[in-house]
Design a protein around this motif. Structure first.
Motif: not given
Length: 325
Positions: A71, A73, A76, A83
């Motif tokens: 999670g 990366n 994301a 992200h």
């Protein structure tokens, strides 16, 4: 690992941080859609404007050792935004290094909008920036000029996180326009989180000097001038051929393991000079004298401890991989 990584619109979390020019701010607004969110460029990654070979020049390095958590990366979903970086997880206190030479232009808590915890930003010139987040401690001051591989901070769990890690971002085209850090560094011969790097002909710097010392130990005397030019490339190609490798002159994951030596206190020679050279890249401050004595032993153990390696003083493949990466 990051609970929140929202838009980077250039807002600063500390009044003392360096101000950007009006032109830089206009570029920033263009890069972020007037502050509406992070511009996540190049998904799934960066397409470099220059060939990959010309980018693997030794100017970049791995900022921290660790693994990619689930999670964490780039791209994301995170709190309504993609992200903006890549998480590298390890224990609190793991060393964080400058991914390239530059100037610390922001340092403090919440130094980019949507980023929580302690962080810092390094400007590398050419509208390229790197951001290091969720730090536990700073090792450089605001405004400091830093070298590639310099110890700048310690990994931590400050801010909205589920555990200790480095949140690492690369910004290209101005602060606020992020790219995939994994592919950005890969194009430059670096494996984010750890791994043997790739160095191409034309590279320069401390890592090249280490290669030249290692080649001298292997029987081909080279001047340790830090320039990976015609003479050094020819020597490396000959070495690669002798080891049954593709003789392309690229010093990569297949060449490094057969080029380095396992060293410990009492070793002496050009291979120790290579070790001292890459330890100095990370701030050891050693005399490059080829003698693995007390000072070099202490530097190896300190580096191993900071990077969560077995601090036994043996400079084996895992320690070399971290040092040259």
């Amino acid at each position: 690992m990051c609970e929140q990584c929202g838009p980077a619109d250039g807002a600063s979390g500390e009044r003392g941080n360096q101000r950007f020019t009006a032109l830089s701010r206009r570029k920033l607004l263009l890069g972020t859609g007037a502050g509406l969110g992070v511009m996540v460029a190049g998904l799934p990654g960066l397409t470099p404007s220059a060939s990959a070979a010309t980018l693997k020049d030794g100017k970049w390095c791995n900022p921290a050792r660790g693994r990619f958590p689930a999670g964490g990366n780039y791209g994301a979903p995170r709190g309504g935004y993609p992200h903006a970086g890549q998480d590298v997880t390890n224990s609190t206190g793991t060393a964080v290094y400058a991914a390239a030479a530059g100037t610390v232009v922001r340092r403090g808590t919440g130094v980019l909008t949507g980023r929580t915890g302690k962080g810092l930003v390094i400007a590398h010139g050419g509208d390229r920036y790197t951001y290091y987040g969720h730090l536990s401690a700073f090792r450089v001051a605001l405004g400091a000029k830093v070298a590639v591989g310099q110890h700048i901070a310690d990994m931590g769990a400050t801010g909205n996180v589920t555990g200790p890690h480095l949140h690492f971002e690369t910004h290209r085209g101005g602060l606020g326009s992020t790219t995939n850090p994994v592919t950005f560094l890969s194009a430059r011969g670096v494996r984010l989180g750890g791994g043997w790097p790739a160095i191409d002909p034309g590279a320069a710097g401390a890592t090249v000097r280490a290669v030249q010392h290692l080649m001298t130990q292997r029987g081909t005397a080279l001047s340790a001038d830090g320039a990976y030019g015609t003479v050094s490339v020819k020597a490396v190609k000959k070495f690669q051929s002798s080891k049954g490798l593709v003789a392309d002159g690229q010093i990569g994951p297949k060449t490094w393991p057969v080029l380095v030596h396992s060293l410990r206190r009492g070793s002496s020679g050009s291979h120790v000079r290579a070790l001292q050279t890459v330890l100095n890249k990370h701030g050891a401050g050693l005399a490059v004298d080829g003698g693995f004595g007390t000072a070099t032993d202490s530097a190896v153990r300190a580096y191993q401890s900071l990077n969560r390696l077995s601090a036994d003083g043996l400079a084996g493949p895992k320690t070399w991989e971290a040092l040259v990466g």
